[in-house]
Write a protein that holds these residues in place. Structure first.
Motif, short mmCIF file in Angstrom:
data_model
loop_
_atom_site.label_atom_id
_atom_site.label_comp_id
_atom_site.label_asym_id
_atom_site.label_seq_id
_atom_site.Cartn_x
_atom_site.Cartn_y
_atom_site.Cartn_z
N ALA A 100 0.83 -1.20 0.00
CA ALA A 100 0.00 0.00 0.00
C ALA A 100 0.87 1.26 0.00
O ALA A 100 0.55 2.24 -0.68
CB ALA A 100 -0.92 -0.02 1.22
N ALA A 101 1.95 1.23 0.76
CA ALA A 101 2.83 2.40 0.84
C ALA A 101 3.58 2.63 -0.47
O ALA A 101 3.73 3.77 -0.92
CB ALA A 101 3.83 2.22 1.98
N ILE A 102 4.04 1.53 -1.10
CA ILE A 102 4.78 1.65 -2.36
C ILE A 102 3.84 1.89 -3.53
O ILE A 102 4.19 2.55 -4.51
CB ILE A 102 5.61 0.37 -2.61
N GLY A 103 2.64 1.35 -3.43
CA GLY A 103 1.65 1.50 -4.49
C GLY A 103 1.62 0.34 -5.47
O GLY A 103 0.91 0.38 -6.47
N ARG A 104 2.34 -0.73 -5.17
CA ARG A 104 2.38 -1.88 -6.07
C ARG A 104 3.09 -3.04 -5.36
O ARG A 104 3.68 -2.86 -4.29
CB ARG A 104 3.14 -1.55 -7.36
N GLY A 105 3.00 -4.22 -5.98
CA GLY A 105 3.84 -5.34 -5.57
C GLY A 105 3.41 -6.09 -4.32
O GLY A 105 4.20 -6.86 -3.77
N THR A 106 2.16 -5.91 -3.88
CA THR A 106 1.73 -6.59 -2.65
C THR A 106 1.86 -8.11 -2.78
O THR A 106 2.38 -8.79 -1.89
CB THR A 106 0.28 -6.23 -2.31
N ALA A 107 1.39 -8.66 -3.89
CA ALA A 107 1.41 -10.11 -4.08
C ALA A 107 2.83 -10.64 -4.14
O ALA A 107 3.15 -11.69 -3.55
CB ALA A 107 0.65 -10.50 -5.34
N THR A 108 3.71 -9.92 -4.83
CA THR A 108 5.11 -10.36 -4.93
C THR A 108 5.79 -10.30 -3.57
O THR A 108 6.54 -11.22 -3.20
CB THR A 108 5.86 -9.47 -5.94
N LEU A 109 5.54 -9.23 -2.82
CA LEU A 109 6.13 -9.12 -1.49
C LEU A 109 5.63 -10.22 -0.56
O LEU A 109 6.39 -10.81 0.20
CB LEU A 109 5.81 -7.74 -0.89
N ALA A 110 4.33 -10.50 -0.64
CA ALA A 110 3.75 -11.55 0.20
C ALA A 110 4.35 -12.91 -0.15
O ALA A 110 4.67 -13.72 0.73
CB ALA A 110 2.24 -11.58 0.04
N ALA A 111 4.51 -13.17 -1.45
CA ALA A 111 5.10 -14.43 -1.89
C ALA A 111 6.54 -14.55 -1.42
O ALA A 111 7.00 -15.64 -1.02
CB ALA A 111 5.03 -14.54 -3.41
N LEU A 112 7.26 -13.44 -1.43
CA LEU A 112 8.65 -13.45 -0.99
C LEU A 112 8.75 -13.75 0.50
O LEU A 112 9.60 -14.53 0.94
CB LEU A 112 9.29 -12.10 -1.30
N GLY A 113 7.85 -13.12 1.30
CA GLY A 113 7.83 -13.41 2.73
C GLY A 113 7.49 -14.86 3.00
O GLY A 113 8.05 -15.49 3.91
N GLN A 114 6.56 -15.41 2.21
CA GLN A 114 6.17 -16.81 2.37
C GLN A 114 7.34 -17.74 2.06
O GLN A 114 7.59 -18.70 2.80
CB GLN A 114 5.01 -17.11 1.42
N ILE A 115 8.08 -17.44 1.01
CA ILE A 115 9.24 -18.26 0.64
C ILE A 115 10.30 -18.21 1.74
O ILE A 115 10.85 -19.24 2.14
CB ILE A 115 9.81 -17.79 -0.71
N GLY A 116 10.57 -17.01 2.26
CA GLY A 116 11.57 -16.88 3.32
C GLY A 116 11.19 -17.65 4.57
O GLY A 116 12.00 -18.37 5.16
N SER A 117 9.93 -17.52 4.98
CA SER A 117 9.47 -18.17 6.19
C SER A 117 9.53 -19.69 6.08
O SER A 117 10.00 -20.39 6.98
CB SER A 117 8.04 -17.73 6.51
N ILE A 118 9.06 -20.23 4.95
CA ILE A 118 8.96 -21.68 4.82
C ILE A 118 10.32 -22.31 4.53
O ILE A 118 10.65 -23.37 5.07
CB ILE A 118 7.93 -22.05 3.75
N TRP A 119 11.14 -21.67 3.70
CA TRP A 119 12.45 -22.25 3.44
C TRP A 119 13.30 -22.30 4.71
O TRP A 119 14.03 -23.26 4.94
CB TRP A 119 13.19 -21.47 2.35
N VAL A 120 13.19 -21.26 5.55
CA VAL A 120 13.99 -21.25 6.78
C VAL A 120 13.36 -22.16 7.83
O VAL A 120 14.02 -23.04 8.38
CB VAL A 120 14.12 -19.81 7.33
N GLY A 121 12.07 -21.94 8.12
CA GLY A 121 11.44 -22.65 9.22
C GLY A 121 10.74 -23.93 8.85
O GLY A 121 10.47 -24.77 9.72
N GLY A 122 10.43 -24.13 7.57
CA GLY A 122 9.63 -25.28 7.18
C GLY A 122 10.40 -26.58 7.04
O GLY A 122 9.80 -27.63 6.84
N GLY A 123 11.71 -26.50 7.13
CA GLY A 123 12.43 -27.77 7.07
C GLY A 123 13.75 -27.79 6.34
O GLY A 123 14.16 -28.83 5.83
N THR A 124 14.48 -26.65 6.27
CA THR A 124 15.80 -26.69 5.64
C THR A 124 16.92 -26.12 6.52
O THR A 124 18.05 -26.59 6.44
CB THR A 124 15.83 -25.91 4.29
#
Length: 466
Positions: free
Chosen positions: A399-423
């Motif tokens: 909302a602050a940047i005006g774009r990229g919400t879905a990409t940012l959310a996907a990036l956070g999801q990848i970071g969280s799961i790759w680190v904490g989900g089992g690697t």
């Protein structure tokens, strides 16, 4: 949203850094974790005896949380032990040797199979299926058990779970918190999951080949056996060749039926794992009855005890680490009490939100921050607990940047799961480590470089997409 960090947050962060330093130096973290739990308990309750109690209660909480994984690993080991001693496993895996002739073929075939099964049933049951059938084949062609565990981690708990395109449990949590549709998030995550997967798997493959050539990477499987070599040899001749061939055909059919039942009954996660575990128990019973006949009652118990010994020996060094990091999430309230500030979302999530609030907003910083927030929230070893936070931060940044919400959310999801989900978290990699009989701490160290390189490249790609 303003996050007020107190002494508990700073203590948790300090001990997290100490634990990471100790891990990097390849030393044992048990004492550091116990001291961290003890100090958190004292500071939170202002009571010495409550701090002492916190150590024990946190261990109980960690064991309860990990019990399902301990059981499935123990049961699979019990079944695998008798199959190996009777020679059934050798016959069962022989067809696969026609396709898997080299470590390179083993790497990619096992990886792709792991990814496909994990997409439909999530990684935990996939680890049990792949490990029981494919590990002996890989070891036979020269691929060390440690490398097999790494493959299952990266392709299953990494690529498959971070995208979660089929079951869509992870995208649902992230998308809801970000205020976007699940389909939009999945579409945005595809290029990032592909980049992360390609970079990480190729990097891991190159490092593996280099270490195999230099001799740095060798077979480290620790088989837990209850019989001597002479007894094992005798067991191999207990069953007729025809009976062993029948079992070699029946066992894969039973596990294939498990897959069909999972699809028909929509069994996922723990339910799918339970089906595999129950099937393994009945296989153990059936083989034991035919091998030991009148002594089967006692021998079945011995094999189960052997499996449980293996499971708890593997989990022993991990429970103190898990106990500490569980206090960063839901474990704090369960173990110590509801003593965090009313606005707190848990220590780990508070630290992630504080990081998000402390940086300026633009596409590049937003991408780096979401990867960092996801990775930090993944430190509790869940991978899923921080998805709502990652989604909400992505919504704010988008909302602050005006774009990229879905990409940012996907990036956070990848970071969280790759680190904490089992690697990268030792107790999160235990399913693969235990099935392969390798040290979970050594496994996380081997995963570290490929995963960090993958996250770095994926973050850079995300910056250009936003």
């Amino acid at each position: 949203m303003t996050i007020n960090l107190n002494a508990l947050h700073h203590i948790f962060l300090l001990f997290t850094l100490l634990i990471l330093i100790v891990m990097i130096r390849k030393r044992d973290t048990t004492l550091i974790c116990i001291l961290g739990i003890f100090i958190l308990g004292i500071v939170a309750t202002s009571s010495l005896h409550q701090g002492i109690m916190t150590v024990f209660n946190s261990f109980i909480f960690a064991i309860i949380e990990l019990m399902g994984t301990i059981l499935i690993i123990s049961i699979i080991v019990s079944m695998s032990t008798i199959l190996g001693e009777t020679g059934i496993s050798e016959i069962m895996i022989s067809p696969f040797t026609k396709f898997i002739k080299t470590p390179t073929l083993a790497y990619w075939i096992i990886g792709i199979l792991m990814m496909l099964i994990s997409w439909f049933f999530w990684p935990s049951p996939a680890v049990a299926l792949i490990g029981a059938v494919m590990l002996p084949v890989a070891v036979e062609v020269g691929l060390p058990a440690l490398a097999v565990a790494m493959i299952m981690n990266i392709f299953g708990h990494g690529i498959a779970l971070s995208g979660d395109f089929i079951i869509q449990g992870a995208p649902k949590l992230t998308a809801d918190a970000a205020g976007i549709g699940v389909g939009e998030l999945v579409s945005a995550s595809i290029p990032l999951v592909v980049v992360m997967g390609v970079v990480t798997t190729i990097t891991a493959f190159i490092i593996m080949k280099r270490d195999l050539k230099s001799g740095k990477l060798r077979s480290q499987r620790k088989s837990k056996e209850i019989n001597t070599k002479e007894e094992k040899s005798e067991l191999r001749y207990t069953l007729t060749p025809g009976t062993k061939k029948s079992f070699a055909i029946l066992i894969p059919i039973l596990f294939a039926m498990n897959v069909v039942i999972m699809i028909k009954a929509n069994l996922q996660g723990g339910d799918a794992t339970a089906l595999i575990g129950g099937t393994a128990i009945f296989i153990l019973i059936l083989v034991s009855i035919l091998v030991y006949k009148g002594k089967a009652l006692e021998e079945i118990t011995k094999y189960l005890v052997t499996g449980f010994k293996f499971g708890f020996e593997i989990f022993g060094p991990v429970i103190p680490v898990a106990a500490f990091f569980y206090l960063g999430g839901d474990g704090f309230k369960a173990v110590i009490g509801d003593l965090l500030p009313e606005t707190s979302q848990g220590i780990v999530n508070d630290l992630g939100m504080a990081l998000a609030n402390s940086v300026p907003l633009n596409g590049a910083v937003g991408a780096v921050t979401l990867t960092s927030v996801g990775s930090i929230t993944g430190l509790d070893g869940s991978g899923f607990s921080g998805l709502s936070l990652a989604g909400s931060v992505a919504g704010l940044f988008g909302a602050a940047i005006g774009r990229g919400t879905a990409t940012l959310a996907a990036l956070g999801q990848i970071g969280s799961i790759w680190v904490g989900g089992g690697t990268l978290i030792p107790w999160a990699v235990i399913p693969a480590a235990a099935i392969c009989g390798v040290d979970p701490f050594e496994l996380t160290r081997r995963n570290f470089i490929p995963v960090v390189i993958g996250l770095t490249v994926t973050t850079i790609v995300a910056i250009f997409i936003i």
